[in-house]
Scaffold this motif. Sequence first.
Motif, PDB file in Angstrom:
ATOM      1  N   ALA A 131      -7.967  -1.938  -1.531  1.00 34.20           N
ATOM      2  CA  ALA A 131      -8.040  -3.247  -2.192  1.00 34.20           C
ATOM      3  C   ALA A 131      -9.491  -3.712  -2.271  1.00 34.20           C
ATOM      4  O   ALA A 131      -9.911  -4.310  -3.274  1.00 34.20           O
ATOM      5  N   LEU A 132     -10.277  -3.431  -1.239  1.00 34.09           N
ATOM      6  CA  LEU A 132     -11.704  -3.771  -1.267  1.00 34.09           C
ATOM      7  C   LEU A 132     -12.430  -2.947  -2.319  1.00 34.09           C
ATOM      8  O   LEU A 132     -13.306  -3.455  -3.039  1.00 34.09           O
ATOM      9  N   ASN A 133     -12.091  -1.670  -2.408  1.00 33.48           N
ATOM     10  CA  ASN A 133     -12.750  -0.812  -3.396  1.00 33.48           C
ATOM     11  C   ASN A 133     -12.402  -1.226  -4.819  1.00 33.48           C
ATOM     12  O   ASN A 133     -13.256  -1.173  -5.716  1.00 33.48           O
ATOM     13  N   LEU A 134     -11.157  -1.655  -5.031  1.00 36.57           N
ATOM     14  CA  LEU A 134     -10.782  -2.146  -6.357  1.00 36.57           C
ATOM     15  C   LEU A 134     -11.560  -3.410  -6.707  1.00 36.57           C
ATOM     16  O   LEU A 134     -12.010  -3.581  -7.853  1.00 36.57           O
ATOM     17  N   ILE A 135     -11.730  -4.298  -5.737  1.00 36.85           N
ATOM     18  CA  ILE A 135     -12.516  -5.521  -5.978  1.00 36.85           C
ATOM     19  C   ILE A 135     -13.970  -5.162  -6.271  1.00 36.85           C
ATOM     20  O   ILE A 135     -14.609  -5.751  -7.156  1.00 36.85           O
TER      21      ILE A 135
ATOM     22  N   GLY B 171       0.837  -1.206   0.000  1.00 36.74           N
ATOM     23  CA  GLY B 171       0.000   0.000   0.000  1.00 36.74           C
ATOM     24  C   GLY B 171       0.865   1.246   0.000  1.00 36.74           C
ATOM     25  O   GLY B 171       1.957   1.273  -0.557  1.00 36.74           O
ATOM     26  N   GLY B 172       0.357   2.288   0.658  1.00 38.31           N
ATOM     27  CA  GLY B 172       1.138   3.507   0.815  1.00 38.31           C
ATOM     28  C   GLY B 172       1.391   4.247  -0.480  1.00 38.31           C
ATOM     29  O   GLY B 172       2.531   4.597  -0.807  1.00 38.31           O
ATOM     30  N   ALA B 173       0.341   4.506  -1.244  1.00 40.45           N
ATOM     31  CA  ALA B 173       0.468   5.328  -2.445  1.00 40.45           C
ATOM     32  C   ALA B 173       0.805   6.767  -2.047  1.00 40.45           C
ATOM     33  O   ALA B 173       0.702   7.140  -0.876  1.00 40.45           O
ATOM     34  N   PRO B 174       1.229   7.597  -3.003  1.00 32.90           N
ATOM     35  CA  PRO B 174       1.569   8.977  -2.662  1.00 32.90           C
ATOM     36  C   PRO B 174       0.466   9.672  -1.862  1.00 32.90           C
ATOM     37  O   PRO B 174      -0.704   9.635  -2.236  1.00 32.90           O
ATOM     38  N   GLY B 175       0.865  10.276  -0.751  1.00 27.82           N
ATOM     39  CA  GLY B 175      -0.064  10.952   0.135  1.00 27.82           C
ATOM     40  C   GLY B 175      -0.722  10.048   1.151  1.00 27.82           C
ATOM     41  O   GLY B 175      -1.454  10.520   2.022  1.00 27.82           O
ATOM     42  N   MET B 176      -0.468   8.737   1.058  1.00 28.90           N
ATOM     43  CA  MET B 176      -1.121   7.787   1.960  1.00 28.90           C
ATOM     44  C   MET B 176      -0.136   6.816   2.608  1.00 28.90           C
ATOM     45  O   MET B 176      -0.508   5.726   3.034  1.00 28.90           O
TER      46      MET B 176
ATOM     47  N   PHE C  55      -5.463   3.574  -6.469  1.00 30.16           N
ATOM     48  CA  PHE C  55      -6.152   2.930  -7.589  1.00 30.16           C
ATOM     49  C   PHE C  55      -5.312   2.941  -8.863  1.00 30.16           C
ATOM     50  O   PHE C  55      -5.840   2.796  -9.959  1.00 30.16           O
ATOM     51  N   SER C  56      -4.020   3.067  -8.720  1.00 28.60           N
ATOM     52  CA  SER C  56      -3.134   3.139  -9.880  1.00 28.60           C
ATOM     53  C   SER C  56      -2.993   1.784 -10.558  1.00 28.60           C
ATOM     54  O   SER C  56      -3.412   0.735 -10.033  1.00 28.60           O
ATOM     55  N   ALA C  57      -2.355   1.787 -11.736  1.00 27.75           N
ATOM     56  CA  ALA C  57      -2.069   0.525 -12.426  1.00 27.75           C
ATOM     57  C   ALA C  57      -1.171  -0.361 -11.566  1.00 27.75           C
ATOM     58  O   ALA C  57      -1.344  -1.600 -11.542  1.00 27.75           O
ATOM     59  N   LEU C  58      -0.227   0.236 -10.853  1.00 29.55           N
ATOM     60  CA  LEU C  58       0.658  -0.545  -9.987  1.00 29.55           C
ATOM     61  C   LEU C  58      -0.123  -1.171  -8.832  1.00 29.55           C
ATOM     62  O   LEU C  58       0.107  -2.338  -8.475  1.00 29.55           O
TER      63      LEU C  58
ATOM     64  N   SER D 119       7.861  -3.069  -6.291  1.00 31.03           N
ATOM     65  CA  SER D 119       8.387  -3.442  -7.600  1.00 31.03           C
ATOM     66  C   SER D 119       7.308  -3.315  -8.672  1.00 31.03           C
ATOM     67  O   SER D 119       6.117  -3.519  -8.413  1.00 31.03           O
ATOM     68  N   PHE D 120       7.734  -3.021  -9.895  1.00 26.10           N
ATOM     69  CA  PHE D 120       6.798  -3.002 -11.010  1.00 26.10           C
ATOM     70  C   PHE D 120       6.517  -4.414 -11.529  1.00 26.10           C
ATOM     71  O   PHE D 120       5.695  -4.590 -12.419  1.00 26.10           O
TER      72      PHE D 120
END
Length: 293
Positions: A131-135, A34-39, A106-109, A83-84
Amino acid sequence: MSIPSELRSLELVTRLKRAPSEHKGNAGKVLMVGGAPGMAGALLLSGSAALHLGAGWTILEMLDPTAAHAMPEQAELMVRLASFNAQEQLEATAPDVIAIGPGLGFSALARDWLVAALHYPNVPVVIDADALNLIADTPEYLDLLMQRNQVYPGMSVLTPHPGEAAHLLNTTSDVVQANRLAALSDLIRLTNSIVVLKGQHTLIASPLNAAMQCQQGNSGMAVGGMGDVLTGSIAAIAAQGLRHNLNLWEASCIGVQLHASAADSLVAKQIGPIGLTPTEVILEMRSLLNKLL
């Protein structure tokens, strides 16, 4: 779904008692994504919870490049840039437990890591937050989750708050809150997973386990980051449980009750409810767990 019984899981904690000869491998390797930019804070809270609740290793796959560096104030956390090639990284790391969602975005990564986690075989997976929201937004991911649960039953737990539950069920949080037991039952039927429906008197059930209700907890827990702590706690207990005779259902039950009991313990000491912080709850959980051993 029938009236839930009271959650009484803390007597299981004694199974986590360690023999003098145990090493970090006996406590398990937790990988958190997790931990996307700003989070980044969400993943750091989850990681801190996993560390303080006893995981042998805690590895953070941080999606935010600016936050993916060593944390001097918490040097025990193994923080690295996600990692990508998520599948390759998972295979190289060989985690005992995966937790995904806190601050994921919600990025591609983020999507690549979720798909890789759902494909990764035969380890407990804790699924929370984005992850729940993506599902909820992506039928293919829900299908992957269902397929995983058919092959590895009892190896995934979802920890939605009412808003995330509503998103999964394509309804509103008001509807979820009006009949929490019905929502819990619908979530289990939809995902075939263990489900922790957070909120006042958190509910937990699974395809094989009847609903149970946590009687502990207080309004001081209504603060950002508290759910991230629960995610890390369940992951840590599940990782230790692999070699201490606790399955993911039992680990989830312990995590829920220990989390709420720690918040109540702090309020009893006049620490909160207003201003109660997730970090304080982490430390109180550690104290309570060790007293129960």
